[in-house]
Design a protein around this motif. Structure first.
Motif, PDB file in Angstrom:
ATOM      1  N   HIS A  35       0.822  -1.205   0.000  1.00 55.35           N
ATOM      2  CA  HIS A  35       0.000   0.000   0.000  1.00 55.35           C
ATOM      3  C   HIS A  35       0.863   1.264   0.000  1.00 55.35           C
ATOM      4  O   HIS A  35       0.428   2.308  -0.494  1.00 55.35           O
ATOM      5  CB  HIS A  35      -0.961  -0.022   1.186  1.00 55.35           C
ATOM      6  N   ARG A  36       2.062   1.173   0.510  1.00 49.07           N
ATOM      7  CA  ARG A  36       2.980   2.309   0.416  1.00 49.07           C
ATOM      8  C   ARG A  36       3.365   2.553  -1.039  1.00 49.07           C
ATOM      9  O   ARG A  36       3.450   3.718  -1.470  1.00 49.07           O
ATOM     10  CB  ARG A  36       4.217   2.038   1.273  1.00 49.07           C
ATOM     11  N   ILE A  37       3.588   1.479  -1.797  1.00 46.53           N
ATOM     12  CA  ILE A  37       3.857   1.634  -3.229  1.00 46.53           C
ATOM     13  C   ILE A  37       2.660   2.274  -3.918  1.00 46.53           C
ATOM     14  O   ILE A  37       2.809   3.186  -4.752  1.00 46.53           O
ATOM     15  CB  ILE A  37       4.179   0.268  -3.860  1.00 46.53           C
ATOM     16  N   ALA A  38       1.444   1.824  -3.587  1.00 46.00           N
ATOM     17  CA  ALA A  38       0.237   2.406  -4.181  1.00 46.00           C
ATOM     18  C   ALA A  38       0.134   3.888  -3.860  1.00 46.00           C
ATOM     19  O   ALA A  38      -0.286   4.695  -4.706  1.00 46.00           O
ATOM     20  CB  ALA A  38      -1.004   1.661  -3.693  1.00 46.00           C
ATOM     21  N   ASP A  39       0.523   4.272  -2.659  1.00 49.13           N
ATOM     22  CA  ASP A  39       0.497   5.694  -2.290  1.00 49.13           C
ATOM     23  C   ASP A  39       1.464   6.506  -3.145  1.00 49.13           C
ATOM     24  O   ASP A  39       1.156   7.639  -3.547  1.00 49.13           O
ATOM     25  CB  ASP A  39       0.839   5.861  -0.809  1.00 49.13           C
ATOM     26  N   VAL A  40       2.641   5.939  -3.428  1.00 50.17           N
ATOM     27  CA  VAL A  40       3.604   6.631  -4.296  1.00 50.17           C
ATOM     28  C   VAL A  40       3.046   6.766  -5.705  1.00 50.17           C
ATOM     29  O   VAL A  40       3.158   7.828  -6.339  1.00 50.17           O
ATOM     30  CB  VAL A  40       4.954   5.886  -4.312  1.00 50.17           C
ATOM     31  N   LEU A  41       2.409   5.717  -6.210  1.00 45.31           N
ATOM     32  CA  LEU A  41       1.821   5.783  -7.550  1.00 45.31           C
ATOM     33  C   LEU A  41       0.731   6.854  -7.613  1.00 45.31           C
ATOM     34  O   LEU A  41       0.582   7.530  -8.636  1.00 45.31           O
ATOM     35  CB  LEU A  41       1.247   4.415  -7.940  1.00 45.31           C
ATOM     36  N   PRO A  98      -1.450  -4.304  -4.498  1.00 46.18           N
ATOM     37  CA  PRO A  98      -2.866  -4.374  -4.129  1.00 46.18           C
ATOM     38  C   PRO A  98      -3.747  -4.001  -5.323  1.00 46.18           C
ATOM     39  O   PRO A  98      -4.201  -2.865  -5.462  1.00 46.18           O
ATOM     40  CB  PRO A  98      -2.981  -3.352  -2.991  1.00 46.18           C
ATOM     41  N   LEU A  99      -4.006  -4.974  -6.192  1.00 48.57           N
ATOM     42  CA  LEU A  99      -4.658  -4.683  -7.467  1.00 48.57           C
ATOM     43  C   LEU A  99      -6.053  -4.110  -7.298  1.00 48.57           C
ATOM     44  O   LEU A  99      -6.469  -3.218  -8.056  1.00 48.57           O
ATOM     45  CB  LEU A  99      -4.724  -5.947  -8.327  1.00 48.57           C
ATOM     46  N   GLN A 100      -6.809  -4.604  -6.314  1.00 52.23           N
ATOM     47  CA  GLN A 100      -8.169  -4.091  -6.120  1.00 52.23           C
ATOM     48  C   GLN A 100      -8.151  -2.616  -5.766  1.00 52.23           C
ATOM     49  O   GLN A 100      -8.955  -1.833  -6.276  1.00 52.23           O
ATOM     50  CB  GLN A 100      -8.889  -4.897  -5.038  1.00 52.23           C
ATOM     51  N   ARG A 101      -7.226  -2.229  -4.909  1.00 53.53           N
ATOM     52  CA  ARG A 101      -7.125  -0.814  -4.552  1.00 53.53           C
ATOM     53  C   ARG A 101      -6.669   0.032  -5.737  1.00 53.53           C
ATOM     54  O   ARG A 101      -7.195   1.125  -5.971  1.00 53.53           O
ATOM     55  CB  ARG A 101      -6.151  -0.634  -3.385  1.00 53.53           C
ATOM     56  N   LEU A 102      -5.692  -0.469  -6.491  1.00 50.20           N
ATOM     57  CA  LEU A 102      -5.205   0.272  -7.646  1.00 50.20           C
ATOM     58  C   LEU A 102      -6.324   0.530  -8.651  1.00 50.20           C
ATOM     59  O   LEU A 102      -6.387   1.598  -9.262  1.00 50.20           O
ATOM     60  CB  LEU A 102      -4.063  -0.487  -8.319  1.00 50.20           C
ATOM     61  N   GLU A 103      -7.204  -0.450  -8.811  1.00 47.94           N
ATOM     62  CA  GLU A 103      -8.315  -0.286  -9.746  1.00 47.94           C
ATOM     63  C   GLU A 103      -9.403   0.613  -9.172  1.00 47.94           C
ATOM     64  O   GLU A 103      -9.876   1.539  -9.842  1.00 47.94           O
ATOM     65  CB  GLU A 103      -8.905  -1.643 -10.106  1.00 47.94           C
ATOM     66  N   ALA A 104      -9.800   0.367  -7.928  1.00 47.07           N
ATOM     67  CA  ALA A 104     -10.936   1.089  -7.347  1.00 47.07           C
ATOM     68  C   ALA A 104     -10.611   2.542  -7.039  1.00 47.07           C
ATOM     69  O   ALA A 104     -11.437   3.435  -7.275  1.00 47.07           O
ATOM     70  CB  ALA A 104     -11.394   0.377  -6.070  1.00 47.07           C
ATOM     71  N   GLU A 105      -9.406   2.809  -6.542  1.00 47.67           N
ATOM     72  CA  GLU A 105      -9.075   4.162  -6.094  1.00 47.67           C
ATOM     73  C   GLU A 105      -8.299   4.966  -7.128  1.00 47.67           C
ATOM     74  O   GLU A 105      -8.483   6.191  -7.235  1.00 47.67           O
ATOM     75  CB  GLU A 105      -8.269   4.104  -4.795  1.00 47.67           C
ATOM     76  N   LEU A 106      -7.423   4.300  -7.879  1.00 52.46           N
ATOM     77  CA  LEU A 106      -6.550   5.025  -8.803  1.00 52.46           C
ATOM     78  C   LEU A 106      -6.912   4.811 -10.267  1.00 52.46           C
ATOM     79  O   LEU A 106      -6.356   5.477 -11.139  1.00 52.46           O
ATOM     80  CB  LEU A 106      -5.091   4.620  -8.574  1.00 52.46           C
ATOM     81  N   GLY A 107      -7.822   3.873 -10.547  1.00 47.20           N
ATOM     82  CA  GLY A 107      -8.266   3.668 -11.914  1.00 47.20           C
ATOM     83  C   GLY A 107      -7.272   2.952 -12.799  1.00 47.20           C
ATOM     84  O   GLY A 107      -7.277   3.143 -14.023  1.00 47.20           O
ATOM     85  N   TYR A 108      -6.418   2.080 -12.222  1.00 47.51           N
ATOM     86  CA  TYR A 108      -5.441   1.331 -13.007  1.00 47.51           C
ATOM     87  C   TYR A 108      -5.893  -0.112 -13.210  1.00 47.51           C
ATOM     88  O   TYR A 108      -6.516  -0.709 -12.335  1.00 47.51           O
ATOM     89  CB  TYR A 108      -4.078   1.292 -12.303  1.00 47.51           C
ATOM     90  N   ARG A 109      -5.541  -0.649 -14.368  1.00 45.37           N
ATOM     91  CA  ARG A 109      -5.684  -2.082 -14.609  1.00 45.37           C
ATOM     92  C   ARG A 109      -4.310  -2.633 -14.958  1.00 45.37           C
ATOM     93  O   ARG A 109      -3.475  -1.949 -15.554  1.00 45.37           O
ATOM     94  CB  ARG A 109      -6.665  -2.358 -15.746  1.00 45.37           C
ATOM     95  N   MET A 110      -4.079  -3.876 -14.571  1.00 44.00           N
ATOM     96  CA  MET A 110      -2.812  -4.531 -14.852  1.00 44.00           C
ATOM     97  C   MET A 110      -2.862  -5.172 -16.231  1.00 44.00           C
ATOM     98  O   MET A 110      -3.789  -5.917 -16.551  1.00 44.00           O
ATOM     99  CB  MET A 110      -2.529  -5.599 -13.793  1.00 44.00           C
ATOM    100  N   VAL A 111      -1.884  -4.866 -17.067  1.00 47.34           N
ATOM    101  CA  VAL A 111      -1.804  -5.463 -18.399  1.00 47.34           C
ATOM    102  C   VAL A 111      -1.477  -6.946 -18.262  1.00 47.34           C
ATOM    103  O   VAL A 111      -0.638  -7.347 -17.450  1.00 47.34           O
ATOM    104  CB  VAL A 111      -0.725  -4.739 -19.237  1.00 47.34           C
ATOM    105  N   GLU A 112      -2.132  -7.777 -19.065  1.00 50.49           N
ATOM    106  CA  GLU A 112      -1.965  -9.225 -18.984  1.00 50.49           C
ATOM    107  C   GLU A 112      -0.670  -9.656 -19.682  1.00 50.49           C
ATOM    108  O   GLU A 112      -0.603  -9.734 -20.907  1.00 50.49           O
ATOM    109  CB  GLU A 112      -3.163  -9.934 -19.627  1.00 50.49           C
ATOM    110  N   VAL A 113       0.355  -9.941 -18.888  1.00 46.24           N
ATOM    111  CA  VAL A 113       1.612 -10.452 -19.439  1.00 46.24           C
ATOM    112  C   VAL A 113       2.119 -11.658 -18.655  1.00 46.24           C
ATOM    113  O   VAL A 113       3.087 -12.292 -19.052  1.00 46.24           O
ATOM    114  CB  VAL A 113       2.714  -9.362 -19.463  1.00 46.24           C
ATOM    115  N   SER A 114       1.469 -11.976 -17.549  1.00 41.55           N
ATOM    116  CA  SER A 114       1.952 -13.034 -16.672  1.00 41.55           C
ATOM    117  C   SER A 114       1.778 -14.416 -17.301  1.00 41.55           C
ATOM    118  O   SER A 114       0.824 -14.673 -18.028  1.00 41.55           O
ATOM    119  CB  SER A 114       1.201 -12.981 -15.348  1.00 41.55           C
ATOM    120  N   MET A 115       2.704 -15.310 -16.959  1.00 39.12           N
ATOM    121  CA  MET A 115       2.584 -16.715 -17.359  1.00 39.12           C
ATOM    122  C   MET A 115       2.126 -17.582 -16.193  1.00 39.12           C
ATOM    123  O   MET A 115       1.887 -18.771 -16.362  1.00 39.12           O
ATOM    124  CB  MET A 115       3.925 -17.224 -17.895  1.00 39.12           C
ATOM    125  N   GLY A 116       2.025 -17.006 -14.998  1.00 36.65           N
ATOM    126  CA  GLY A 116       1.619 -17.767 -13.826  1.00 36.65           C
ATOM    127  C   GLY A 116       0.352 -17.195 -13.222  1.00 36.65           C
ATOM    128  O   GLY A 116       0.068 -16.000 -13.368  1.00 36.65           O
TER     129      GLY A 116
END
Length: 242
Positions: free
Chosen positions: A36-42, A67-85
């Motif tokens: 959440h500290r990283i999210a605050d910096v973002l 914290p993907l849910q917080r990033l989406e709900a509060e900051l309006g970010y979505r994570m780009v799909e690049v993961s293999m796991g």
């Protein structure tokens, strides 16, 4: 209020804000893992697109640390799909966050010459048309050069604007091989966060892009959240690809 006015001015001149941040698996200088500290910096940076390095844990299932849910709900970010796991945010630790109003054509994992778990990932936006490649280069000079030459060739083959963003792991600007029509943007010392003296983090702008401004994001929070400071660039689109 000043920050709001600056962002309004950027929108009027059709610029896009891109950031790059090596978050060290969300482990701060106090050795606490605090996503959440990283999210605050973002939130402080307020970028449209963010390339992240070390967004996943190194061992086991290489689970993501954000914290993907917080990033989406509060900051309006979505994570780009690049993961293999199923538990990871990125690929080889590289991840990209995009503001939800920006549409894209898709994402890609980009293999680079390497002897380490390093690589690059990309997302291609639709409007504005732009490919952003997030990267984390190797630890040895020879390997970094091979990786950068590989990326330079890739940029030359694209028929749309391309921007590289990431941890180049290279302090010597003389060893950055990108030549015109590409432009290397080094906002300033970004490592070590406690006392930044080394320029490891950079952007490379391909044809069709111009740097309006750039800076290293320094705040009381960013000086504690990771061993790197985030870097930021505001870009404008020139329309000229040659």
């Amino acid at each position: 209020m000043q920050k709001m006015n600056a962002r309004q001015g950027a929108a009027e001149t059709h610029t896009l804000r891109v950031a790059s941040y090596n978050i060290r698996k969300a482990v701060g200088l106090d050795w606490r893992r605090d996503p959440h500290r990283i999210a605050d910096v973002l939130a402080e940076i307020d970028a449209d697109v963010i390339a992240l390095q070390e967004a996943d844990k190194r061992l086991g299932a290489r689970a993501g640390v954000l914290p993907l849910q917080r990033l989406e709900a509060e900051l309006g970010y979505r994570m780009v799909e690049v993961s293999m796991g199923p538990h990871s945010h990125g690929w080889q630790g590289n991840a990209i966050l995009v503001r939800s109003h920006l549409r894209d054509y898709g994402s890609e994992r980009i293999s680079l010459p390497t002897m380490e778990p390093r690589g690059a990932v990309s997302v291609r936006l639709q409007d504005p048309e732009l490919e952003i490649i997030g990267l984390h280069l190797g630890l040895t000079p020879g390997m970094r050069r091979k990786q950068m030459l590989n990326l330079q060739k890739l940029m030359a083959e694209r028929d749309h604007p391309v921007l590289l963003a990431g941890d180049f792991n290279e302090w010597n600007t003389g060893r950055i091989p990108f030549a015109p029509p590409n432009t290397v943007v080094t906002p300033g010392p970004s490592f070590h966060a406690r006392r930044p003296t080394v320029q490891l983090d950079r952007f490379v702008l391909g044809p069709g892009l111009r740097s309006v401004s750039s800076h290293v994001h320094q705040s009381p929070l960013s000086k504690r959240a990771s061993d790197h400071l985030p870097i930021v660039v505001d870009i404008a689109f020139t329309g000229a690809l040659k």
